[in-house]
Design a protein around this motif. Structure first.
Motif, mmCIF file in Angstrom:
data_model
loop_
_atom_site.group_PDB
_atom_site.id
_atom_site.type_symbol
_atom_site.label_atom_id
_atom_site.label_comp_id
_atom_site.label_asym_id
_atom_site.label_seq_id
_atom_site.Cartn_x
_atom_site.Cartn_y
_atom_site.Cartn_z
ATOM 1 N N LEU A 59 51.745 47.172 60.090
ATOM 2 C CA LEU A 59 52.461 48.235 59.358
ATOM 3 C C LEU A 59 51.494 49.258 58.760
ATOM 4 N N GLY A 60 50.202 49.091 59.022
ATOM 5 C CA GLY A 60 49.221 50.079 58.552
ATOM 6 C C GLY A 60 48.541 49.707 57.250
ATOM 7 N N PHE A 61 48.892 48.553 56.655
ATOM 8 C CA PHE A 61 48.203 48.121 55.427
ATOM 9 C C PHE A 61 46.753 47.763 55.758
ATOM 10 N N GLY A 62 45.851 48.046 54.839
ATOM 11 C CA GLY A 62 44.471 47.614 55.007
ATOM 12 C C GLY A 62 43.615 48.145 53.874
ATOM 13 N N PRO A 63 42.702 47.369 53.284
ATOM 14 C CA PRO A 63 42.441 45.997 53.698
ATOM 15 C C PRO A 63 43.580 45.055 53.318
ATOM 16 N N VAL A 64 43.610 43.913 54.005
ATOM 17 C CA VAL A 64 44.548 42.832 53.677
ATOM 18 C C VAL A 64 43.706 41.580 53.474
ATOM 19 N N PHE A 65 43.878 40.911 52.336
ATOM 20 C CA PHE A 65 43.140 39.650 52.144
ATOM 21 C C PHE A 65 43.969 38.680 51.303
ATOM 22 N N ALA A 66 43.648 37.393 51.434
ATOM 23 C CA ALA A 66 44.396 36.348 50.726
ATOM 24 C C ALA A 66 43.454 35.591 49.801
ATOM 25 N N LEU A 67 43.964 35.232 48.614
ATOM 26 C CA LEU A 67 43.180 34.474 47.633
ATOM 27 C C LEU A 67 44.052 33.394 47.015
ATOM 28 N N THR A 68 43.415 32.284 46.625
ATOM 29 C CA THR A 68 44.154 31.261 45.884
ATOM 30 C C THR A 68 44.048 31.567 44.393
ATOM 31 N N TYR A 69 45.090 31.172 43.663
ATOM 32 C CA TYR A 69 45.105 31.299 42.201
ATOM 33 C C TYR A 69 44.758 29.932 41.618
ATOM 34 N N PRO A 70 43.936 29.818 40.586
ATOM 35 C CA PRO A 70 43.313 30.900 39.828
ATOM 36 C C PRO A 70 41.853 31.142 40.224
ATOM 37 N N ASP A 71 41.364 30.393 41.238
ATOM 38 C CA ASP A 71 39.918 30.445 41.488
ATOM 39 C C ASP A 71 39.492 31.588 42.403
ATOM 40 N N ALA A 72 40.445 32.355 42.909
ATOM 41 C CA ALA A 72 40.150 33.530 43.748
ATOM 42 C C ALA A 72 39.289 33.165 44.958
ATOM 43 N N ARG A 73 39.643 32.044 45.610
ATOM 44 C CA ARG A 73 38.929 31.645 46.831
ATOM 45 C C ARG A 73 39.770 31.974 48.050
ATOM 46 N N GLU A 74 39.095 32.017 49.188
ATOM 47 C CA GLU A 74 39.835 32.179 50.444
ATOM 48 C C GLU A 74 40.616 30.882 50.691
ATOM 49 N N PRO A 75 41.930 30.962 50.987
ATOM 50 C CA PRO A 75 42.704 29.728 51.177
ATOM 51 C C PRO A 75 42.198 28.938 52.387
ATOM 52 N N ASP A 76 42.080 27.606 52.248
ATOM 53 C CA ASP A 76 41.700 26.794 53.410
ATOM 54 C C ASP A 76 42.969 26.241 54.054
ATOM 55 N N LEU A 77 42.792 25.388 55.076
ATOM 56 C CA LEU A 77 43.954 24.926 55.848
ATOM 57 C C LEU A 77 44.908 24.063 55.019
ATOM 58 N N LEU A 78 44.415 23.513 53.907
ATOM 59 C CA LEU A 78 45.263 22.646 53.076
ATOM 60 C C LEU A 78 45.907 23.396 51.902
ATOM 61 N N ALA A 79 45.631 24.680 51.804
ATOM 62 C CA ALA A 79 46.182 25.446 50.663
ATOM 63 C C ALA A 79 47.713 25.376 50.690
#
Ligand SMILES: C[S@@+](CC[C@H](N)C(=O)[O-])C[C@H]1O[C@@H](n2cnc3c(N)ncnc32)[C@H](O)[C@@H]1O
Length: 235
Positions: A204-224
């Protein structure tokens, strides 16, 4: 079993059930992440405003805030708590509020109530249409792993409210039966991965797009079990 529409019966008990939800922490987290991107929103629209709990921290900070929700029962409670705030009954997939915002916010996995990627795409398209150029979407979503995990909890019960969780591996849908004083409503949720969500948003043209876990602001892993997605609308 007589069934009620989602978030009608539950509206009466909702705030009692949610009393340990980190609404203030979520708002602080989202504003801190956006601040890190050099963005300081002055207006916000919440998708799935519910009883208003997640929008209140933005109002307390002086943002120009509006909310929408499909449930009149939830909105009635929000209106009593947030007088003077525009709260509109509308659907994520086709809303049109006639104005734009700096931030479109969605808390507590409201968007997981959209049970197909096509519906989620439609909601993201409406979010984009309501964002100023360069504005941000921030949404909290359950992953498929999160719904599988919740499905194992089976039952939560307190003061006339009984929540029965389930997960159907065939459809990939989480199911919540909410019993309030002997009557029930059913909620279905689909889990989304950060990758699936990023594909939809970037198309849809969004960018950048990124994901974070709360509250530690980490990249989500496969178990998130859940994550926040951040996506900037085209400038
Ligand atoms: C889990 S509640 C979250 C409410 C609030 N954001 C909070 O954090 O407490 C999800 C909300 O999304 C709303 N909702 C679900 N599907 C919707 C749809 N298609 N369009 C608009 N609202 C919807 C429900 O009515 C409900 O109030």
């Amino acid at each position: 079993m007589e069934r009620h529409r989602p978030f009608t019966l539950l509206a009466r008990a909702y705030d009692r059930i949610m009393d340990d939800v980190p609404y203030e922490g979520w708002a602080r987290f989202v504003l801190a992440v956006l601040g890190g991107e050099g963005y300081f929103p002055r207006s916000v629209l919440e998708l799935g405003v519910g009883t208003g709990n997640a929008l209140a921290p933005f109002l307390e900070r002086g943002l120009d805030a509006e909310g929408l929700d499909a449930s009149e029962a939830m909105l009635q409670i929000a209106r009593s708590k947030l007088p003077g705030v525009r709260l509109v009954r509308a659907d994520f997939r086709d809303f049109d509020l006639g104005r734009r915002f700096d931030l479109v916010y969605s808390a507590f996995d409201s968007l997981n109530n959209l049970t197909s990627p096509e519906d989620l795409r439609a909601a993201f398209a409406r979010a984009r249409a309501h964002l100023h150029a360069g504005g941000w979407l921030a949404a909290d979503l359950n992953t498929p792993e999160g719904l599988r995990e919740l499905g194992r909890e089976e039952v939560w019960e307190e003061e006339g409210v009984r929540l029965v969780y389930g997960y159907d591996p065939a459809s990939g849908l989480g199911r919540l039966e909410a019993w309030v004083n002997g009557e029930a409503e059913v909620h279905l949720e689909r889990g989304y991965t950060p990758e699936e969500v990023a594909v939809l948003l970037e198309a849809l043209g969004f960018g950048p797009v990124f994901a974070l876990t709360y509250p530690d602001a980490r990249e989500p892993d496969l178990l998130a079990d859940r994550f926040w997605v951040f996506a900037r609308a085209p400038a």
